[in-house]
Design an enzyme around this catalytic site. Structure first.
Site, PDB file in Angstrom:
ATOM      1  N   CYS A  66       0.732  -1.157   0.011  1.00  0.00           N
ATOM      2  CA  CYS A  66       0.006   0.056   0.158  1.00  0.00           C
ATOM      3  C   CYS A  66       0.731   1.335   0.040  1.00  0.00           C
ATOM      4  O   CYS A  66       1.773   1.375   1.073  1.00  0.00           O
ATOM      5  CB  CYS A  66      -0.870  -0.025   1.141  1.00  0.00           C
ATOM      6  SG  CYS A  66      -1.784   1.455   1.578  1.00  0.00           S
ATOM      7  N   TYR A 191      -4.882   6.533  -9.140  1.00  0.00           N
ATOM      8  CA  TYR A 191      -6.382   5.690  -8.701  1.00  0.00           C
ATOM      9  C   TYR A 191      -7.314   6.092  -9.529  1.00  0.00           C
ATOM     10  O   TYR A 191      -8.121   5.146  -9.830  1.00  0.00           O
ATOM     11  CB  TYR A 191      -6.525   5.546  -7.136  1.00  0.00           C
ATOM     12  CG  TYR A 191      -5.688   4.741  -6.316  1.00  0.00           C
ATOM     13  CD1 TYR A 191      -6.167   3.206  -6.302  1.00  0.00           C
ATOM     14  CD2 TYR A 191      -4.274   5.059  -5.984  1.00  0.00           C
ATOM     15  CE1 TYR A 191      -5.158   2.358  -5.347  1.00  0.00           C
ATOM     16  CE2 TYR A 191      -3.568   4.105  -5.232  1.00  0.00           C
ATOM     17  CZ  TYR A 191      -4.138   2.909  -4.755  1.00  0.00           C
ATOM     18  OH  TYR A 191      -3.267   2.236  -4.185  1.00  0.00           O
TER      19      TYR A 191
HETATM   20  N1  LIG Z   1      -6.676   7.816   3.355  1.00  0.00           N
HETATM   21  C1  LIG Z   1      -6.015   6.623   3.543  1.00  0.00           C
HETATM   22  C2  LIG Z   1      -6.222   5.889   2.394  1.00  0.00           C
HETATM   23  C3  LIG Z   1      -5.519   4.460   2.837  1.00  0.00           C
HETATM   24  C4  LIG Z   1      -5.948   3.293   1.768  1.00  0.00           C
HETATM   25  O1  LIG Z   1      -6.917   3.563   0.796  1.00  0.00           O
HETATM   26  N2  LIG Z   1      -5.355   2.222   2.239  1.00  0.00           N
HETATM   27  C5  LIG Z   1      -5.715   0.965   1.217  1.00  0.00           C
HETATM   28  C6  LIG Z   1      -4.791   0.150   0.721  1.00  0.00           C
HETATM   29  S1  LIG Z   1      -3.632   0.903  -0.601  1.00  0.00           S
HETATM   30  C7  LIG Z   1      -6.807  -0.012   1.940  1.00  0.00           C
HETATM   31  O2  LIG Z   1      -6.381  -0.388   3.188  1.00  0.00           O
HETATM   32  N3  LIG Z   1      -7.858  -0.414   1.174  1.00  0.00           N
HETATM   33  C8  LIG Z   1      -8.907  -1.263   2.183  1.00  0.00           C
HETATM   34  C9  LIG Z   1     -10.042  -0.812   1.572  1.00  0.00           C
HETATM   35  O3  LIG Z   1     -10.405  -0.014   1.132  1.00  0.00           O
HETATM   36  O4  LIG Z   1     -11.206  -1.557   1.806  1.00  0.00           O
HETATM   37  C10 LIG Z   1      -4.484   7.078   3.814  1.00  0.00           C
HETATM   38  O5  LIG Z   1      -3.852   7.940   3.245  1.00  0.00           O
HETATM   39  O6  LIG Z   1      -4.096   6.770   5.051  1.00  0.00           O
END
Ligand SMILES: N[C@@H](CCC(=O)N[C@@H](CS)C(=O)NCC(=O)O)C(=O)O
Length: 313
Positions: A66, A191
């Site tokens: 990530c 994205y």
């Molecule tokens: N705004 C968050 C975004 C984090 C994010 O989107 N992480 C993704 C992995 S790259 C995630 O865990 N996605 C799981 C989901 O959306 O269910 C940050 O910058 O901390």
């Protein structure tokens, strides 16, 4: 012949409908434009507050693929906080579309359980990174852009590199200016390309992305980093997207007007940051490919993982 024609039409219509349903689960959108949900846990770490800076009180939950979690791994390394802020690596689970905690931690085996432990009413997405407080058994913050500021500012009394300041007062305005642009067009921009659900949404995101890459390429002809000779949080935030660019975003997210390898200054910049002490250890290229190509099913239904790796050393 007619049968074959109908078979193709039925297959295409069915697949497109299923794809749209899957995409709306994976990536909420407005008119085909990907809308990233905002992070819900936004407490701060500060002296004389509920979340005071303390040694070994906090844990970062991160996933190695990530880019948002990667920011926290890099700042934790650069600031010498490995013995101060704990780290738990989560892995994606393609079956239920969430993160699992293979070692179990806080009696939780999924990230969802950890979120529920902090707030059993929580209904949002369970994302990494998470900054967890062992003392109160709550999530302090799950927004990477804020967690890296705490790591930079709040633990200097314990840090082995307190003198390194990635967000100095005199550069804050410039850093914030670049952070905003880079977030919209590059970090989230890739994205917005990959998760676009219409041609128009994709093209807008893609042109925005490459216009800004072109602009930064020019800037880096004169500057070592975004803010001249100073490595800052803006560089950390840009780096975690650039390092994944040729590997996954170029192919899987259709960010393919150019590769980073086609930009001489961006390539030099990427290598400079990669070669800073501790940074290479936070990058796992095979895993990044596996997680993106293997887990984003609607974008790669066959699950084939391409062979190429970046030439970075
Ligand atoms: N705004 C968050 C975004 C984090 C994010 O989107 N992480 C993704 C992995 S790259 C995630 O865990 N996605 C799981 C989901 O959306 O269910 C940050 O910058 O901390």
């Amino acid at each position: 012949m007619l049968n074959q024609k109908w078979l193709i039409i039925i297959a295409q219509t069915t697949w497109k409908t299923i794809w749209q349903i899957m995409m709306s689960n994976l990536a909420p959108s407005d008119n085909g434009n990907y809308q990233r949900p905002s992070s819900q846990f936004r407490n701060i770490i500060a002296e004389n507050t509920l979340y005071a800076p303390e040694k070994n009180r906090y844990t970062i939950y991160a996933g190695l693929s990530c880019p948002w979690a990667h920011r926290t791994l890099i700042v934790r390394k650069l600031k010498g906080l490995e013995d101060i802020v704990d780290l738990v690596i989560a892995t994606p689970s393609p079956a239920d579309g969430g993160w699992i905690i293979p070692q179990g931690s806080e009696n939780c085996y999924t990230l969802k359980q950890l979120y529920s432990k902090s707030d059993f009413t929580y209904q949002g997405r369970c994302t990494v990174p998470v900054l967890w407080d062992k003392k109160t058994q709550t999530i302090v913050n799950n927004e990477s852009s804020e967690i890296i500021v705490f790591l930079n500012d709040c633990f200097n009394q314990f840090s082995s590199r307190p003198e390194l300041n990635l967000y100095p007062d005199e550069l804050k305005e410039t850093i914030d200016h670049w952070n905003d642009k880079i977030y919209h067009h590059i970090n989230n921009g890739v994205y917005r390309c990959g998760f676009a659900q219409t041609q128009k949404a994709y093209e807008e995101a893609c042109y925005g992305l490459f216009n800004l890459l072109d602009e930064i390429e020019l800037l880096l002809g004169n500057n070592q980093y975004i803010c001249a000779d100073n490595l800052t949080l803006a560089d950390v935030r840009l780096f975690t997207t650039l390092i994944r660019f040729d590997l996954v975003y170029f192919g899987l997210f259709k960010c393919n007007l150019k590769r980073i390898a086609d930009y001489p200054n961006l390539s030099r910049y990427l290598k400079d940051i990669y070669n800073l002490q501790g940074v290479a250890e936070t990058c796992n290229f095979e895993l990044i490919k596996q997680d993106y190509y293997g887990n984003l099913f609607p974008l790669n239904p066959g699950g084939i993982i391409p062979l190429g790796l970046p030439h970075i050393n």
